[in-house]
Design a protein around this motif. Structure first.
Motif, mmCIF file in Angstrom:
data_model
loop_
_atom_site.group_PDB
_atom_site.id
_atom_site.type_symbol
_atom_site.label_atom_id
_atom_site.label_comp_id
_atom_site.label_asym_id
_atom_site.label_seq_id
_atom_site.Cartn_x
_atom_site.Cartn_y
_atom_site.Cartn_z
ATOM 1 N N SER A 43 5.125 11.292 69.122
ATOM 2 C CA SER A 43 6.375 10.911 68.442
ATOM 3 C C SER A 43 6.515 9.392 68.381
ATOM 4 N N PHE A 44 6.158 8.719 69.473
ATOM 5 C CA PHE A 44 6.210 7.249 69.485
ATOM 6 C C PHE A 44 5.256 6.665 68.450
ATOM 7 N N TYR A 45 4.037 7.208 68.434
ATOM 8 C CA TYR A 45 3.035 6.703 67.484
ATOM 9 C C TYR A 45 3.523 6.881 66.047
ATOM 10 N N THR A 46 4.100 8.046 65.767
ATOM 11 C CA THR A 46 4.613 8.326 64.421
ATOM 12 C C THR A 46 5.752 7.381 64.062
ATOM 13 N N GLU A 48 4.425 -2.808 72.109
ATOM 14 C CA GLU A 48 4.060 -1.445 71.719
ATOM 15 C C GLU A 48 3.310 -0.702 72.822
ATOM 16 N N SER A 49 2.423 -1.389 73.525
ATOM 17 C CA SER A 49 1.653 -0.740 74.586
ATOM 18 C C SER A 49 2.572 -0.242 75.697
ATOM 19 N N LEU A 50 3.548 -1.077 76.076
ATOM 20 C CA LEU A 50 4.483 -0.689 77.120
ATOM 21 C C LEU A 50 5.320 0.504 76.680
ATOM 22 N N PHE A 51 5.819 0.451 75.443
ATOM 23 C CA PHE A 51 6.610 1.564 74.925
ATOM 24 C C PHE A 51 5.787 2.855 74.887
ATOM 25 N N ALA A 52 4.526 2.729 74.516
ATOM 26 C CA ALA A 52 3.665 3.908 74.432
ATOM 27 C C ALA A 52 3.498 4.565 75.798
ATOM 28 N N TYR A 86 6.876 5.209 60.334
ATOM 29 C CA TYR A 86 8.226 4.832 59.913
ATOM 30 C C TYR A 86 8.627 3.427 60.332
ATOM 31 N N GLY A 87 7.825 2.779 61.206
ATOM 32 C CA GLY A 87 8.134 1.417 61.633
ATOM 33 C C GLY A 87 9.449 1.300 62.369
ATOM 34 N N LEU A 88 9.791 2.316 63.185
ATOM 35 C CA LEU A 88 11.086 2.327 63.861
ATOM 36 C C LEU A 88 11.046 1.688 65.242
ATOM 37 N N VAL A 89 9.863 1.346 65.767
ATOM 38 C CA VAL A 89 9.737 0.760 67.093
ATOM 39 C C VAL A 89 9.137 -0.627 66.977
#
Length: 233
Positions: A72-75, A87-91, A80-83
């Motif tokens: 879901s995070f990757y998508t 990025e690595s930390l969020f993943a 959709y460019g929502l994040v």
């Protein structure tokens, strides 16, 4: 856990009390007596809410939900460019958060956990618990080895008829299919007691049909009550 008050202390309510009334249990006991009046066999019904706790599958649930949140995070980021931001930390955080939530959900809710278990695994534990119940209830300790266990595992939706060696020698295995079908039909229709009673009476008629007759010195070697398999999940 459900509790009932005793005159001295509080006791956990039995599994049987959760699913059957006292009159239901009395009818099942009477059915065993009626069936055994036609044969020298001893019929032992055994009701278990489940045959295993399946807690190891909670980790599989954690893996699934962790993977789902990661996807879901990757998508969200790449489609959709929502994040934005690191990025690595969020993943990593999204995967760990999903895994922790998944572990909690599938640990706390056993009925959800059992949905993750494949049929062959459930069948394995039911077969194992059936044999344990046969030994625990000493179904083998009849004079002519004519005991028979009717094992019902509610959450797995499995029923097993497990006869001792003398009955197994005489009655073909396929003949027990109807005894199983009657219980399954009762479970599906919300008539647990009726299905169990019908199955027990069928077993009595079947044993009589295969000439396992009442002997002159026949006595009730095992009590007629349905056994409480306890709560494992």
């Amino acid at each position: 856990m459900i509790w009932v008050r005793n005159s001295v202390f509080l006791l956990p309510m039995s599994v049987l009390a959760r699913y059957f009334s006292k009159s239901d249990l009395d009818e099942i006991k009477s059915a065993v007596g009626e069936a055994e009046s036609k044969t020298s066999a001893e019929i032992v019904p055994f009701f278990a809410e489940s045959s295993h706790h399946y807690r190891e599958w909670a980790w599989f649930g954690a893996f699934l939900l962790g993977g789902l949140t990661g996807i879901s995070f990757y998508t969200a980021q790449n489609v959709y460019g929502l994040v934005w931001g690191n990025e690595s930390l969020f993943a990593v955080l999204s995967v760990w958060a999903g895994a922790i939530i998944g572990l909690g959900i599938f640990t706390l809710f056993p009925k959800l956990r059992i949905l993750l278990v494949p049929r062959n695994a459930k069948q394995y534990f039911v077969e194992l618990r059936t044999k344990e119940a046969f030994l625990d209830e000493e179904v083998f300790r009849t004079k002519n080895r004519t005991g028979i266990l009717i094992y019902i595992s509610l959450f797995e939706h499995f029923v097993r008829v497990y006869p001792d060696k003398e009955i197994a020698r005489v009655v073909p295995k396929s003949e027990w299919n109807e005894a199983v079908r009657l219980i399954v039909l009762g479970m599906k229709s919300g008539k647990k007691k009726e299905g169990i009673v019908a199955s027990i009476l069928f077993c009595g008629d079947l044993l009589k049909q295969y000439n396992i007759h009442v002997e002159k010195d026949d006595k009730n070697e095992i009590s007629n009550e349905i056994r409480d398999g306890g709560k494992l999940m």
